[in-house]
Each structure stands twice: as C-alpha cells, then as structure tokens.
Design an enzyme around this catalytic site. Structure first.
Site, PDB file in Angstrom:
ATOM      1  N   GLU A   1       1.798  10.502 -17.536  1.00  0.00           N
ATOM      2  CA  GLU A   1       1.854  10.761 -16.092  1.00  0.00           C
ATOM      3  C   GLU A   1       3.333  10.870 -15.732  1.00  0.00           C
ATOM      4  OE1 GLU A   1      -0.207   8.181 -12.905  1.00  0.00           O
ATOM      5  OE2 GLU A   1       1.928   7.799 -12.622  1.00  0.00           O
TER       6      GLU A   1
ATOM      7  N   TYR B   1       1.103  12.337  -6.716  1.00  0.00           N
ATOM      8  CA  TYR B   1       1.300  12.901  -5.368  1.00  0.00           C
ATOM      9  C   TYR B   1       1.891  11.808  -4.490  1.00  0.00           C
ATOM     10  CZ  TYR B   1       0.629  16.577  -2.039  1.00  0.00           C
ATOM     11  OH  TYR B   1       0.859  17.614  -1.168  1.00  0.00           O
TER      12      TYR B   1
ATOM     13  N   ASP C   1      -2.222   5.131  -0.966  1.00  0.00           N
ATOM     14  CA  ASP C   1      -1.912   3.840  -0.337  1.00  0.00           C
ATOM     15  C   ASP C   1      -1.488   4.037   1.103  1.00  0.00           C
ATOM     16  OD1 ASP C   1      -2.510   1.878  -2.242  1.00  0.00           O
ATOM     17  OD2 ASP C   1      -0.743   2.477  -3.404  1.00  0.00           O
TER      18      ASP C   1
ATOM     19  N   ALA D   1     -11.722   7.665  -1.710  1.00  0.00           N
ATOM     20  CA  ALA D   1     -11.792   8.627  -2.810  1.00  0.00           C
ATOM     21  C   ALA D   1     -13.206   9.191  -2.932  1.00  0.00           C
ATOM     22  CB  ALA D   1     -11.348   7.964  -4.108  1.00  0.00           C
TER      23      ALA D   1
HETATM   24  P1  FAD Z   1     -10.818   4.167  -3.468  1.00  0.00           P
HETATM   25  O1  FAD Z   1     -11.664   4.451  -4.655  1.00  0.00           O
HETATM   26  O2  FAD Z   1     -11.118   4.872  -2.212  1.00  0.00           O
HETATM   27  O3  FAD Z   1     -10.882   2.585  -3.223  1.00  0.00           O
HETATM   28  C1  FAD Z   1     -10.043   1.957  -2.260  1.00  0.00           C
HETATM   29  C2  FAD Z   1     -10.674   0.627  -1.833  1.00  0.00           C
HETATM   30  O4  FAD Z   1     -11.809   0.862  -1.006  1.00  0.00           O
HETATM   31  C3  FAD Z   1     -11.179  -0.230  -2.980  1.00  0.00           C
HETATM   32  O5  FAD Z   1     -10.986  -1.571  -2.619  1.00  0.00           O
HETATM   33  C4  FAD Z   1     -12.653   0.101  -3.084  1.00  0.00           C
HETATM   34  O6  FAD Z   1     -13.412  -0.987  -3.576  1.00  0.00           O
HETATM   35  C5  FAD Z   1     -13.012   0.415  -1.630  1.00  0.00           C
HETATM   36  N1  FAD Z   1     -13.937   1.536  -1.482  1.00  0.00           N
HETATM   37  C6  FAD Z   1     -14.012   2.646  -2.247  1.00  0.00           C
HETATM   38  N2  FAD Z   1     -14.930   3.504  -1.750  1.00  0.00           N
HETATM   39  C7  FAD Z   1     -15.419   2.935  -0.645  1.00  0.00           C
HETATM   40  C8  FAD Z   1     -16.371   3.344   0.304  1.00  0.00           C
HETATM   41  N3  FAD Z   1     -16.996   4.519   0.193  1.00  0.00           N
HETATM   42  N4  FAD Z   1     -16.640   2.520   1.357  1.00  0.00           N
HETATM   43  C9  FAD Z   1     -16.016   1.320   1.484  1.00  0.00           C
HETATM   44  N5  FAD Z   1     -15.089   0.880   0.564  1.00  0.00           N
HETATM   45  C10 FAD Z   1     -14.797   1.681  -0.460  1.00  0.00           C
HETATM   46  N6  FAD Z   1      -1.392   6.783  -5.253  1.00  0.00           N
HETATM   47  C11 FAD Z   1      -0.712   7.823  -4.729  1.00  0.00           C
HETATM   48  O7  FAD Z   1      -0.374   7.797  -3.544  1.00  0.00           O
HETATM   49  N7  FAD Z   1      -0.391   8.933  -5.483  1.00  0.00           N
HETATM   50  C12 FAD Z   1      -0.752   9.018  -6.792  1.00  0.00           C
HETATM   51  O8  FAD Z   1      -0.441  10.012  -7.437  1.00  0.00           O
HETATM   52  C13 FAD Z   1      -1.471   7.940  -7.375  1.00  0.00           C
HETATM   53  N8  FAD Z   1      -1.882   7.977  -8.664  1.00  0.00           N
HETATM   54  C14 FAD Z   1      -2.640   6.956  -9.175  1.00  0.00           C
HETATM   55  C15 FAD Z   1      -3.138   7.054 -10.493  1.00  0.00           C
HETATM   56  C16 FAD Z   1      -3.903   6.038 -11.025  1.00  0.00           C
HETATM   57  C17 FAD Z   1      -4.436   6.173 -12.432  1.00  0.00           C
HETATM   58  C18 FAD Z   1      -4.179   4.874 -10.262  1.00  0.00           C
HETATM   59  C19 FAD Z   1      -4.998   3.746 -10.851  1.00  0.00           C
HETATM   60  C20 FAD Z   1      -3.709   4.767  -8.957  1.00  0.00           C
HETATM   61  C21 FAD Z   1      -2.940   5.803  -8.399  1.00  0.00           C
HETATM   62  N9  FAD Z   1      -2.467   5.752  -7.081  1.00  0.00           N
HETATM   63  C22 FAD Z   1      -1.774   6.802  -6.547  1.00  0.00           C
HETATM   64  C23 FAD Z   1      -2.688   4.557  -6.265  1.00  0.00           C
HETATM   65  C24 FAD Z   1      -3.989   4.623  -5.445  1.00  0.00           C
HETATM   66  O9  FAD Z   1      -3.897   5.664  -4.501  1.00  0.00           O
HETATM   67  C25 FAD Z   1      -4.166   3.274  -4.761  1.00  0.00           C
HETATM   68  O10 FAD Z   1      -4.439   2.289  -5.704  1.00  0.00           O
HETATM   69  C26 FAD Z   1      -5.145   3.228  -3.605  1.00  0.00           C
HETATM   70  O11 FAD Z   1      -4.957   1.982  -2.922  1.00  0.00           O
HETATM   71  C27 FAD Z   1      -6.609   3.292  -3.997  1.00  0.00           C
HETATM   72  O12 FAD Z   1      -6.955   4.522  -4.443  1.00  0.00           O
HETATM   73  P2  FAD Z   1      -8.434   4.783  -5.043  1.00  0.00           P
HETATM   74  O13 FAD Z   1      -8.549   6.229  -5.280  1.00  0.00           O
HETATM   75  O14 FAD Z   1      -8.700   3.861  -6.155  1.00  0.00           O
HETATM   76  O15 FAD Z   1      -9.281   4.366  -3.748  1.00  0.00           O
END
Ligand code: FAD
Length: 315
Positions: A18, A50, A126, A144
């Site tokens: 990455e 991103y 975040d 997500a």
């Molecule tokens: P989600 O899957 O949406 O989860 C967020 C929280 O909400 C979790 O606590 C989950 O349990 C809860 N949740 C999920 N879906 C729901 C729902 N439908 N209803 C209610 N609660 C829900 N950040 C960046 O800004 N740019 C990047 O390029 C980036 N790359 C990353 C790459 C990897 C491999 C990882 C592990 C993280 C990366 N991040 C990045 C960080 C990431 O954006 C953060 O960790 C963010 O806080 C959560 O993203 P997520 O997609 O896991 O969120």
C-alpha cells in the site's frame, strides 16, 4: 486483473504493498523511486490510499487566521493510472465515504471505469482530523456497507438517478480489524457489519495492521465461524521509530506485544528501532507465509527501504 483472480491463480504467498499519494506539490517520481525496487518481488497489485480534506488555518495579510479546507495528499485516481502505466501492475484505489456525496462517488467510479481500473477498496474513512467523530456528508454514504451497495448497484447498471446504464465491473475489497474497530461496541457487532459488507458483494478483506500473528489467526477463525469465507489479506508494517510506541496504538487502536515494545524501548536510537522493526516483521511474515496466507500486504507509508529488506528475506 481482479485482486481475487490474482489470489486464485497464485501458487505461493504473494507480495503486495500500500502506498500513499505524495504530499500536494511533491513530485510523483519520488513515489515511483520507492515503488521501483519493490517491483523485484512482483506485486500483482498496489493499493493507493485516499486522503480526505482537512481544515488548516492560513494567516491573511491583515494578520487574522482564515480557516481553509485543503486535501494534503490529492491525486489517488491519477496515481493509480500512472502506476498501472509505468509498472504494468494493477492499482487498487481506496474509495472513502467521508467528504463525498453519492453523486461525487459515482463520478469518481465512472473515471476509474474509463481508466480500466476494476479493483477498489471501499472504506468509510475517518473523521476530519480536527473533529472527534465521523460525520457523513448529508448526501453521501455513512458506512462502508452503503458504499459497497452503491458500487454493486453500478455493477448492475443502477446509477443514482438512472437504471439500465453501462454496467461497471468493480471487484470490491473491504477493511477489517482483528483487534476490533475502535467505535464498535464489541468484536461480535463489528463482525456482523463485516459480514454485511461481504453479503452485499465485497469479495475480499484487508486487515488493519497487527503485530501479533495470533490475533490474525484467531480473527480468521472467528470469521469462518460467522460464515465469512472470502480471502482475508493480512496487512503488516514494521515499526521504525520509538514514537510509534504511542502513535500506532493511538491512531490505529492496536496493541503492541510486550516483547516488541520492550525491545524498542531498549534501543538507543531510531536506527536500532528500525532494525528491531525489520526483524519482527520478518518473523511475522515468515510465520504467516508458512501458514499459507494468500498474500502479505505491506503498509509502506511511502517508503521502500524497510519493506525491501523484509521482502528480500521472505520472498
Ligand atoms: P465501516 O465498515 O463502515 O465501519 C465503521 C464502524 O461502523 C465500525 O465500528 C463498524 O462496526 C460500524 N458499522 C459498519 N457498518 C455499519 C452499519 N451499516 N450500521 C451501523 N454500524 C456500522 N482511511 C482513509 O481515510 N483512507 C484510506 O485510504 C484508508 N485505507 C485503509 C485501508 C485499510 C486496509 C484499513 C484497515 C483502513 C483504512 N482506512 C483508510 C481507515 C478506515 O477508513 C477507518 O478505519 C474507518 O474508521 C473505518 O472504515 P471502515 O471501512 O472499516 O468502516
């Protein structure tokens, strides 16, 4: 080619990385010069992060501070295209919910489709750095899961305002947290939403970094029990500075094993820390590889030297 197809075709554990887009105004060749040596290990794809907008304060002529919005590391889509063009590998842009309306996301996905990019890592993102909690754009995706659903809709020809449009062909990866996402009340709830991302159509998972392999192995087992059967790509990173003893747990909400933190604390300088970090990461990588993980995904933070030394010992 899709990430999942690279994994299916692999005969042994693969190597991938990455990278971060350069800071605004920096030359893309600096990034290329970090990727170049790592091509020796034949990464089938390279992820590009991103970065959402931030608020900064700029001094005006009258001496007052003005709050402005800026994106410090723009260019993810362009960098993906440049990487594909220069290194002939697949690029995986990270797409985030934060700061985007669904319409803007749709347009970005159309750009990616035109560029022949058919892999994306779909993330929520975040909070803005100066804000404590994540606030979705009122016209954007909140989780997500919503973003995955939007991309799957486009794969079926359903755009925001129209149906029967050109079908995109995105393969979607999503994030997961062996040590739990910091906002989730517990791991079981977090896994429930992870499963939802897969049920909606995500095809593979990339984990948050971890420094204790047992956490990854336990997580994979838990996922299996929950019926999550897609590839779970371990994301790992070597420690490089003493400061990371506090920074990594506070930013990424992960634990550092005591043996590692003790070894880092005993170092006289960051050169020694780097050596400890490399050794630890080599041991982690070798164990994960011996257990047959599909791929080892290294968080390079835009620097190749430590990842190179690790990969040289492992691949
Ligand atoms: P989600 O899957 O949406 O989860 C967020 C929280 O909400 C979790 O606590 C989950 O349990 C809860 N949740 C999920 N879906 C729901 C729902 N439908 N209803 C209610 N609660 C829900 N950040 C960046 O800004 N740019 C990047 O390029 C980036 N790359 C990353 C790459 C990897 C491999 C990882 C592990 C993280 C990366 N991040 C990045 C960080 C990431 O954006 C953060 O960790 C963010 O806080 C959560 O993203 P997520 O997609 O896991 O969120």
């Amino acid at each position: 080619m899709k990430v999942v197809d690279h994994l299916k075709n692999a005969k042994d554990t693969l190597f991938s990385i990455e990278v971060l887009p350069p800071l605004k105004g920096e030359d893309i060749n600096t990034l290329f010069s970090h990727i170049e040596p790592l091509m020796e290990f034949k990464p089938p794809f390279i992820d590009v992060t991103y970065h959402r907008e931030e608020y900064v304060y700029r001094k005006q002529e009258n001496g007052l501070l003005e709050k402005v919005t800026t994106r410090k590391r723009p260019g993810t889509v362009g960098i993906c295209a440049a990487i594909m063009n220069k290194f002939k590998v697949d690029a995986v842009p990270h797409i985030i919910c934060g700061g985007f309306t669904k319409e803007e996301t749709e347009n970005a996905l159309i750009d990616l489709n035109f560029l022949g990019i058919d892999n994306v890592l779909a993330l929520r993102g975040d909070a803005i750095k100066s804000e404590g909690t994540f606030i979705p754009d009122p016209k954007g995706n909140a989780y997500a899961t919503d973003l995955v659903a939007q991309i799957i809709d486009m794969n079926q020809g359903k755009y925001i305002h129209d149906t029967e449009m050109a079908k995109t062909t995105f393969s979607i990866g999503v994030a997961a947290y062996p040590e739990k996402h910091f906002e989730a009340p517990n791991l079981a709830t977090d896994l429930k939403y992870l499963k939802k991302k897969i049920e909606l159509g995500a095809e593979y998972i990339v984990t948050q970094m971890f420094f204790d392999n047992q956490k990854y192995f336990d997580f994979v087992e838990l996922c299996k029990k929950e019926g999550i059967n897609v590839p779970i790509i371990p994301g790992i990173k070597p420690m490089t500075t003493k400061k990371q003893l506090t920074i990594l747990p506070s930013i990424f909400h992960i634990d550092l094993p005591e043996a590692l933190s003790e070894a880092v604390m005993a170092c006289k300088n960051n050169e020694e820390v780097k050596q400890v970090g490399i050794e630890w990461c080599i041991q982690q990588s070798k164990e994960l590889k011996a257990k047959g993980v599909p791929i080892l995904h290294y968080y390079t933070m835009g620097k190749s030297d430590t990842t190179y030394k690790i990969a040289k010992e492992v691949f």
